[in-house]
Design a protein around this motif. Structure first.
Motif, PDB file in Angstrom:
ATOM      1  N   ASN A 188     -11.447  39.879 -18.306  1.00  0.00           N
ATOM      2  CA  ASN A 188     -12.368  40.085 -17.190  1.00  0.00           C
ATOM      3  C   ASN A 188     -12.729  38.742 -16.560  1.00  0.00           C
ATOM      4  O   ASN A 188     -13.115  37.806 -17.271  1.00  0.00           O
ATOM      5  CB  ASN A 188     -13.644  40.777 -17.670  1.00  0.00           C
ATOM      6  CG  ASN A 188     -13.379  42.178 -18.198  1.00  0.00           C
ATOM      7  OD1 ASN A 188     -12.551  42.905 -17.650  1.00  0.00           O
ATOM      8  ND2 ASN A 188     -14.071  42.549 -19.269  1.00  0.00           N
ATOM      9  N   ILE A 189     -12.607  38.662 -15.250  1.00  0.00           N
ATOM     10  CA  ILE A 189     -13.005  37.439 -14.550  1.00  0.00           C
ATOM     11  C   ILE A 189     -14.489  37.569 -14.212  1.00  0.00           C
ATOM     12  O   ILE A 189     -14.882  38.424 -13.422  1.00  0.00           O
ATOM     13  CB  ILE A 189     -12.187  37.222 -13.273  1.00  0.00           C
ATOM     14  CG1 ILE A 189     -10.689  37.301 -13.573  1.00  0.00           C
ATOM     15  CG2 ILE A 189     -12.548  35.870 -12.648  1.00  0.00           C
ATOM     16  CD1 ILE A 189     -10.202  36.309 -14.601  1.00  0.00           C
ATOM     17  N   THR A 190     -15.297  36.722 -14.830  1.00  0.00           N
ATOM     18  CA  THR A 190     -16.739  36.748 -14.569  1.00  0.00           C
ATOM     19  C   THR A 190     -17.093  35.566 -13.671  1.00  0.00           C
ATOM     20  O   THR A 190     -16.539  35.433 -12.593  1.00  0.00           O
ATOM     21  CB  THR A 190     -17.540  36.745 -15.881  1.00  0.00           C
ATOM     22  OG1 THR A 190     -17.197  35.577 -16.652  1.00  0.00           O
ATOM     23  CG2 THR A 190     -17.259  38.002 -16.682  1.00  0.00           C
ATOM     24  N   SER A 191     -17.977  34.704 -14.098  1.00  0.00           N
ATOM     25  CA  SER A 191     -18.395  33.580 -13.268  1.00  0.00           C
ATOM     26  C   SER A 191     -19.321  32.684 -14.086  1.00  0.00           C
ATOM     27  O   SER A 191     -19.981  33.149 -15.027  1.00  0.00           O
ATOM     28  CB  SER A 191     -19.143  34.085 -12.027  1.00  0.00           C
ATOM     29  OG  SER A 191     -19.760  33.020 -11.328  1.00  0.00           O
ATOM     30  N   ARG A 192     -19.409  31.429 -13.717  1.00  0.00           N
ATOM     31  CA  ARG A 192     -20.443  30.562 -14.296  1.00  0.00           C
ATOM     32  C   ARG A 192     -21.819  31.165 -14.051  1.00  0.00           C
ATOM     33  O   ARG A 192     -22.758  30.965 -14.821  1.00  0.00           O
ATOM     34  CB  ARG A 192     -20.383  29.162 -13.677  1.00  0.00           C
ATOM     35  CG  ARG A 192     -20.729  29.172 -12.193  1.00  0.00           C
ATOM     36  CD  ARG A 192     -20.646  27.822 -11.513  1.00  0.00           C
ATOM     37  NE  ARG A 192     -20.954  28.005 -10.090  1.00  0.00           N
ATOM     38  CZ  ARG A 192     -21.793  27.247  -9.408  1.00  0.00           C
ATOM     39  NH1 ARG A 192     -22.422  26.251  -9.981  1.00  0.00           N
ATOM     40  NH2 ARG A 192     -22.009  27.491  -8.128  1.00  0.00           N
ATOM     41  N   LEU A 193     -21.949  31.950 -12.966  1.00  0.00           N
ATOM     42  CA  LEU A 193     -23.236  32.527 -12.597  1.00  0.00           C
ATOM     43  C   LEU A 193     -23.648  33.675 -13.510  1.00  0.00           C
ATOM     44  O   LEU A 193     -24.765  34.180 -13.386  1.00  0.00           O
ATOM     45  CB  LEU A 193     -23.206  32.989 -11.139  1.00  0.00           C
ATOM     46  CG  LEU A 193     -22.947  31.873 -10.118  1.00  0.00           C
ATOM     47  CD1 LEU A 193     -22.853  32.441  -8.722  1.00  0.00           C
ATOM     48  CD2 LEU A 193     -24.025  30.799 -10.202  1.00  0.00           C
ATOM     49  N   ALA A 194     -22.770  34.081 -14.418  1.00  0.00           N
ATOM     50  CA  ALA A 194     -23.168  35.047 -15.444  1.00  0.00           C
ATOM     51  C   ALA A 194     -24.053  34.385 -16.487  1.00  0.00           C
ATOM     52  O   ALA A 194     -24.709  35.073 -17.279  1.00  0.00           O
ATOM     53  CB  ALA A 194     -21.939  35.650 -16.112  1.00  0.00           C
ATOM     54  N   SER A 195     -24.093  33.040 -16.485  1.00  0.00           N
ATOM     55  CA  SER A 195     -24.806  32.309 -17.535  1.00  0.00           C
ATOM     56  C   SER A 195     -25.882  31.366 -17.018  1.00  0.00           C
ATOM     57  O   SER A 195     -26.711  30.905 -17.791  1.00  0.00           O
ATOM     58  CB  SER A 195     -23.802  31.493 -18.371  1.00  0.00           C
ATOM     59  OG  SER A 195     -22.828  32.326 -18.944  1.00  0.00           O
ATOM     60  N   VAL A 196     -25.859  31.054 -15.721  1.00  0.00           N
ATOM     61  CA  VAL A 196     -26.852  30.138 -15.161  1.00  0.00           C
ATOM     62  C   VAL A 196     -27.439  30.732 -13.889  1.00  0.00           C
ATOM     63  O   VAL A 196     -26.814  31.562 -13.232  1.00  0.00           O
ATOM     64  CB  VAL A 196     -26.245  28.750 -14.855  1.00  0.00           C
ATOM     65  CG1 VAL A 196     -25.748  28.084 -16.119  1.00  0.00           C
ATOM     66  CG2 VAL A 196     -25.135  28.857 -13.822  1.00  0.00           C
ATOM     67  N   GLY A 197     -28.643  30.304 -13.558  1.00  0.00           N
ATOM     68  CA  GLY A 197     -29.296  30.811 -12.363  1.00  0.00           C
ATOM     69  C   GLY A 197     -29.097  29.895 -11.172  1.00  0.00           C
ATOM     70  O   GLY A 197     -29.243  28.677 -11.288  1.00  0.00           O
ATOM     71  N   VAL A 198     -28.754  30.492 -10.035  1.00  0.00           N
ATOM     72  CA  VAL A 198     -28.605  29.748  -8.779  1.00  0.00           C
ATOM     73  C   VAL A 198     -29.325  30.540  -7.691  1.00  0.00           C
ATOM     74  O   VAL A 198     -29.097  31.745  -7.552  1.00  0.00           O
ATOM     75  CB  VAL A 198     -27.113  29.570  -8.407  1.00  0.00           C
ATOM     76  CG1 VAL A 198     -26.976  28.974  -7.014  1.00  0.00           C
ATOM     77  CG2 VAL A 198     -26.410  28.678  -9.431  1.00  0.00           C
ATOM     78  N   PRO A 199     -30.198  29.907  -6.928  1.00  0.00           N
ATOM     79  CA  PRO A 199     -30.921  30.620  -5.868  1.00  0.00           C
ATOM     80  C   PRO A 199     -29.988  31.337  -4.910  1.00  0.00           C
ATOM     81  O   PRO A 199     -28.915  30.814  -4.579  1.00  0.00           O
ATOM     82  CB  PRO A 199     -31.700  29.505  -5.161  1.00  0.00           C
ATOM     83  CG  PRO A 199     -31.868  28.445  -6.200  1.00  0.00           C
ATOM     84  CD  PRO A 199     -30.616  28.484  -7.024  1.00  0.00           C
ATOM     85  N   THR A 200     -30.394  32.505  -4.481  1.00  0.00           N
ATOM     86  CA  THR A 200     -29.709  33.402  -3.540  1.00  0.00           C
ATOM     87  C   THR A 200     -28.503  34.114  -4.147  1.00  0.00           C
ATOM     88  O   THR A 200     -27.857  34.913  -3.472  1.00  0.00           O
ATOM     89  CB  THR A 200     -29.244  32.696  -2.232  1.00  0.00           C
ATOM     90  OG1 THR A 200     -28.088  31.890  -2.491  1.00  0.00           O
ATOM     91  CG2 THR A 200     -30.367  31.859  -1.632  1.00  0.00           C
ATOM     92  N   MET A 201     -28.191  33.837  -5.418  1.00  0.00           N
ATOM     93  CA  MET A 201     -27.018  34.450  -6.043  1.00  0.00           C
ATOM     94  C   MET A 201     -27.409  35.463  -7.121  1.00  0.00           C
ATOM     95  O   MET A 201     -26.591  35.828  -7.954  1.00  0.00           O
ATOM     96  CB  MET A 201     -26.138  33.363  -6.661  1.00  0.00           C
ATOM     97  CG  MET A 201     -25.556  32.377  -5.668  1.00  0.00           C
ATOM     98  SD  MET A 201     -24.510  33.148  -4.409  1.00  0.00           S
ATOM     99  CE  MET A 201     -23.172  33.774  -5.393  1.00  0.00           C
ATOM    100  N   GLY A 202     -28.665  35.925  -7.100  1.00  0.00           N
ATOM    101  CA  GLY A 202     -29.161  36.774  -8.171  1.00  0.00           C
ATOM    102  C   GLY A 202     -28.411  38.077  -8.341  1.00  0.00           C
ATOM    103  O   GLY A 202     -28.085  38.491  -9.460  1.00  0.00           O
ATOM    104  N   VAL A 203     -28.106  38.772  -7.249  1.00  0.00           N
ATOM    105  CA  VAL A 203     -27.425  40.065  -7.335  1.00  0.00           C
ATOM    106  C   VAL A 203     -26.004  39.881  -7.844  1.00  0.00           C
ATOM    107  O   VAL A 203     -25.549  40.604  -8.738  1.00  0.00           O
ATOM    108  CB  VAL A 203     -27.432  40.773  -5.968  1.00  0.00           C
ATOM    109  CG1 VAL A 203     -26.557  42.016  -5.985  1.00  0.00           C
ATOM    110  CG2 VAL A 203     -28.861  41.142  -5.584  1.00  0.00           C
ATOM    111  N   TYR A 204     -25.300  38.908  -7.282  1.00  0.00           N
ATOM    112  CA  TYR A 204     -23.941  38.620  -7.753  1.00  0.00           C
ATOM    113  C   TYR A 204     -23.969  38.220  -9.228  1.00  0.00           C
ATOM    114  O   TYR A 204     -23.158  38.689 -10.028  1.00  0.00           O
ATOM    115  CB  TYR A 204     -23.335  37.504  -6.909  1.00  0.00           C
ATOM    116  CG  TYR A 204     -21.943  37.094  -7.336  1.00  0.00           C
ATOM    117  CD1 TYR A 204     -20.830  37.809  -6.897  1.00  0.00           C
ATOM    118  CD2 TYR A 204     -21.741  35.999  -8.175  1.00  0.00           C
ATOM    119  CE1 TYR A 204     -19.550  37.433  -7.281  1.00  0.00           C
ATOM    120  CE2 TYR A 204     -20.475  35.618  -8.560  1.00  0.00           C
ATOM    121  CZ  TYR A 204     -19.379  36.338  -8.114  1.00  0.00           C
ATOM    122  OH  TYR A 204     -18.114  35.970  -8.506  1.00  0.00           O
ATOM    123  N   SER A 205     -24.901  37.345  -9.590  1.00  0.00           N
ATOM    124  CA  SER A 205     -25.020  36.899 -10.980  1.00  0.00           C
ATOM    125  C   SER A 205     -25.236  38.074 -11.922  1.00  0.00           C
ATOM    126  O   SER A 205     -24.632  38.146 -12.998  1.00  0.00           O
ATOM    127  CB  SER A 205     -26.185  35.913 -11.123  1.00  0.00           C
ATOM    128  OG  SER A 205     -25.983  34.768 -10.332  1.00  0.00           O
TER     129      SER A 205
END
Length: 248
Positions: free
Chosen positions: A133-150
């Motif tokens: 499964n291709i996830t993302s660094r954003l599955a593990s860290v918080g970045v503003p405006t990316m909450g839904v994608y994360s």
């Protein structure tokens, strides 16, 4: 040719990271069933990759996962590898994001991935296999405006770990690859929309310990490894491909 004799299904194969993954698997000997948004690109790619075919499917349809896996088995007699790469991006202020956008993001990034894991898992139960499964660094860290994608990718990460344990008795391995910023057409389009693209890229690179973006080929190499028998004792893992970003 460490994937010689294996059959792989790759979603989101018609652009960026997905094209690189499909190409790498084919180069290493796999027969690949491609699916993606662009039938034109998918058909052209299938012509370039020996033993590959393109099957158009809308992953939002409930029966698309079963259809794709059945098509793979009909074409090649089996399925050994599933790569869940298809995804949509989402940015926006968390408190003002409409529920419809949340649902749309999860439908592709999470629910379609789950349905494909179910469909492929049922077929692999007799023979074993590998799901990446291709996830993302954003599955593990918080970045503003990316909450839904994360959140959509974080759900896939949790699902990866649970599925790895549940499917282990059937010799089905389930792992994740978590890319950081990657030089894709989507990244370039985002950069081009900014007032000062050069300054923005310098800022991005300054946050990455290795000092460069990932290439699609970097991601493809990791997927190929996890799909192969070289990773026979690896399951439930999430491999960060972010140049050290999440190690900070």
């Amino acid at each position: 040719m460490r994937l010689d004799g294996k059959v792989a299904l790759v979603t989101g194969a018609t652009s960026g990271i997905g094209t690189a993954i499909a190409s790498r698997l084919a180069e290493e000997g796999a027969q690949v069933l491609l699916t993606g948004r662009s039938a034109t690109h998918g058909t052209q790619l299938a012509r370039r990759l020996p033993g590959s075919r393109f099957h158009a499917a809308d992953l939002l349809r409930e029966d698309a996962a079963d259809e794709l896996v059945a098509s793979c088995v009909a074409a090649y007699g089996r399925i050994d590898v599933l790569v869940n790469n298809a995804a949509v991006d989402h940015t926006g202020d968390l408190v003002s994001t409409p529920t419809t956008e949340v649902r749309e993001t999860f439908e592709v990034n999470t629910f379609a991935t789950l349905r494909l894991m179910q469909a492929a898992g049922r077929r692999m139960m007799g023979t074993g296999g590998s799901i990446v499964n291709i996830t993302s660094r954003l599955a593990s860290v918080g970045v503003p405006t990316m909450g839904v994608y994360s959140a959509s990718k974080g759900a896939v990460l949790a699902l990866t770990r649970a599925a790895a344990v549940e499917l282990a008795p059937y010799h089905i391995r389930v792992n994740a690859v978590a890319p950081g910023m990657t030089r894709t057409p989507l990244y370039q389009a985002w950069l081009d929309r900014l007032p000062d693209p050069a300054a923005a890229e310098r800022d991005v690179l300054a946050r990455i310990p290795l000092g460069r973006l990932a290439s699609p080929e970097d991601i493809a190499a990791a997927v190929s490894y996890l799909a192969s028998d070289d990773a026979a004792y690896i399951t439930g893992a999430s491999l960060p491909l972010d140049g050290g970003y999440t190690a900070q």
